[in-house]
Write an enzyme that holds these catalytic residues in place. Structure first.
Site, short mmCIF file in Angstrom:
data_model
loop_
_atom_site.label_atom_id
_atom_site.label_comp_id
_atom_site.label_asym_id
_atom_site.label_seq_id
_atom_site.Cartn_x
_atom_site.Cartn_y
_atom_site.Cartn_z
N SER A 16 0.85 -1.20 0.00
CA SER A 16 0.00 0.00 0.00
C SER A 16 0.88 1.24 0.00
O SER A 16 2.09 1.17 0.23
CB SER A 16 -0.93 0.01 1.22
OG SER A 16 -0.19 0.11 2.41
N ARG A 18 0.79 5.83 0.72
CA ARG A 18 0.10 6.95 1.34
C ARG A 18 0.77 8.25 0.91
O ARG A 18 1.97 8.27 0.63
CB ARG A 18 0.16 6.88 2.87
CG ARG A 18 -0.46 5.64 3.47
CD ARG A 18 -0.17 5.57 4.95
NE ARG A 18 1.26 5.66 5.23
CZ ARG A 18 1.77 6.13 6.36
NH1 ARG A 18 0.98 6.58 7.30
NH2 ARG A 18 3.08 6.15 6.54
N GLY A 82 12.93 -1.42 -1.55
CA GLY A 82 14.21 -1.47 -2.25
C GLY A 82 14.22 -2.35 -3.48
O GLY A 82 13.23 -2.99 -3.83
N ASP A 241 12.76 3.10 1.91
CA ASP A 241 11.88 3.40 3.05
C ASP A 241 12.54 3.13 4.39
O ASP A 241 12.33 3.88 5.36
CB ASP A 241 10.54 2.67 2.92
CG ASP A 241 10.65 1.18 2.64
OD1 ASP A 241 11.77 0.63 2.73
OD2 ASP A 241 9.63 0.56 2.32
N THR A 263 6.15 -5.14 6.60
CA THR A 263 6.12 -6.35 5.78
C THR A 263 7.44 -7.10 5.93
O THR A 263 7.49 -8.31 6.05
CB THR A 263 5.86 -6.00 4.31
OG1 THR A 263 4.59 -5.33 4.20
CG2 THR A 263 5.82 -7.25 3.45
#
Length: 491
Positions: A16, A18, A82, A241, A263
């Site tokens: 997902s 955002r 990544g 991230d 995750t």
């Protein structure tokens, strides 16, 4: 820092995404979520792709939402997972959709690559954990398939850089995301030609490597007009991230390890120089780029992927558990009844995660989970014990004593697992912020725009903006016994 600033972050995970506004004023950061959207893998003729055009549209929807709310954006930053990348043609258009790291086309590819350049040589150059889906092996797999895209590519852009390119038209290679690829030399921080020689690919296919906080360009006039914003600067944030998340660790000193829990679970330490030696090679630890000249020395661990896949199966039969219900179910089940190694290859992308867990327990002569609560407890117990195993290895090579584990990301909200982790590792767990990735993305933008000056100043802002939970270890003897069992079921 008395002036109010608004920074726009696009935070893309493997399931997902955002868009978020960060308001920075008086040394304090507040977040406002604008949009949330799914990120699904497309399966086309048994190949797995990311729909980058859908992600780009979602990016623009976030910008339009900000404009509709009257928010004047100072800058934009994009972070993603990544290793995955897009190919650009000579005319600047994308060649096909980016392949997903979940595609099994890389199975067995590292071993084939190592016949040309040894595993030891690859690790010595990159310091990167050998994983079959690393970009280096994806490129080799694409070549072995006779991929048109890899033959015709003028440029290769990693996912956040590709989305930034669609916004700005500028091509660059942000350091932290590039460092996940196993193509960057850990010491020079540049694309290493020797690794690409094996593939007969020129290093010039990758644009210039830039550091987090670099201004990449402005949003193109046509896109700005469509979205109702000005020609806003795009900052090359820590594009990976996890690199953005580690920026937001509210640490006061260097004596900590971090666990970015989502995750994937990524556990590591922050150091000034890469740690590359026989021991780290044997442990398969990785040296990825961080912000402000740091190295993220870490290990990738399969994380909430296990639970997410189980939840999908339960959803299909009408059992949709909320997260509080999942925690309550786990707490109701007998501990340590069944244990798995979360990193076993059978859990990478099975048709049924429930069946894969059952099969693992059968292979290791353990009771198989029968109820949903038992599956959840098996996953949580196993993750906590895996964290202990990895932390033990980290401490062996860390240049300092690890006194705390900072848990950041979505998993920091799982109080049961955080307490279990503290019990397993025997040192305090500091949980939060849950929005670490977005916060790190935003604060690197602030650094790029000259609002803050250093990584420590960023962390001062983070500490001023959040109130982490602290979990103190208990039941040490029980968890030590469970860890001994855990070590016997790995194979």
């Amino acid at each position: 820092m008395t002036q109010k600033h608004h920074f726009f972050a696009l935070d893309l995970g493997a399931t997902s995404g955002r868009s978020i506004i960060g308001r920075l004023e008086n040394g304090k950061l507040e977040l406002q979520e604008l949009t949330r959207f799914p990120n699904t893998i497309l399966r086309v003729q048994d190949k797995y792709y990311w729909n980058i055009y859908a992600l780009y549209e979602s990016l623009k929807e976030g910008l339009k939402t900000a404009a509709a709310k009257g928010i004047e954006i100072d800058s934009i930053g994009i972070d993603t997972w990544g290793v995955d990348f897009a190919y650009l043609a000579e005319d600047g258009s994308l060649i096909n959709l980016p392949r997903s790291y979940r595609d099994p086309y890389t199975e067995g590819v590292p071993e084939a690559y190592f016949t040309r350049l040894s595993r030891q040589e690859v690790y010595d150059l990159t310091g990167i954990q050998i994983m079959n889906f690393n970009s280096l092996f994806q490129l080799y797999a694409a070549q072995r398939e006779g991929s048109f895209a890899v033959r015709q590519a003028k440029n290769i852009l990693f996912m956040p850089d590709a989305l930034s390119y669609l916004l700005t038209g500028e091509r660059y290679c942000e350091y932290t995301i590039a460092s996940t690829s196993q193509i960057v030399n850990a010491r020079t921080q540049k694309i290493d030609p020797l690794l690409l020689d094996v593939l007969d690919i020129s290093p010039e296919v990758f644009p210039e490597v830039v550091m987090p906080g670099t201004k990449a360009g402005n949003v193109m006039e046509s896109v700005a007009r469509e979205c109702g914003i000005g020609e806003t600067p795009v900052i090359a944030v820590a594009g990976h991230d996890t690199a953005s998340a580690v920026v937001a660790v509210p640490a006061e000193d260097e004596n900590f390890a971090y666990l970015s829990s989502g995750t994937w679970s990524l556990m590591g330490i922050e150091v000034k120089e890469p740690i590359i030696n026989e021991q780290t090679f044997a442990m398969n630890f990785t040296n990825e780029g961080g912000a402000d000249g740091t190295i993220r020395f870490l290990k990738n661990i399969t994380g909430m992927w296990l639970l997410e896949q189980c939840r999908k199966e339960w959803d299909k039969v009408g059992k949709s558990y909320s997260y509080p219900e999942i925690v309550a179910l786990s707490d109701s089940a007998k501990p340590f009844r069944s244990l798995i190694d979360p990193d076993d290859a059978s859990f990478a992308n099975p048709e049924s995660m429930l069946q894969a867990i059952t099969a693992y327990c059968q292979r290791t002569n353990q009771p198989c989970p029968e109820e949903d609560a038992q599956f959840i407890r098996c996953i949580f117990d196993s993750l906590a014990l895996k964290y202990k195993q990895v932390l033990n290895s980290l401490q062996e090579v860390a240049p300092f004593e690890i006194k705390k584990l900072h848990v950041i990301g979505g998993g920091s909200q799982n109080k049961l697992l955080n307490q279990m982790t503290a019990n397993a590792i025997g040192i305090p767990v500091v949980a939060g912020p849950s929005e670490a990735t977005a916060m790190g993305n935003i604060m690197i933008q602030a650094m790029g725009m000259g609002v803050v000056g250093s990584l420590q100043e960023i962390r001062d802002v983070i500490r001023n903006s959040v109130s982490p939970d602290v979990f103190v270890p208990t039941d040490n003897a029980i968890w030590s016994e469970a860890f001994a069992k855990f070590q016997t079921i790995q194979h």
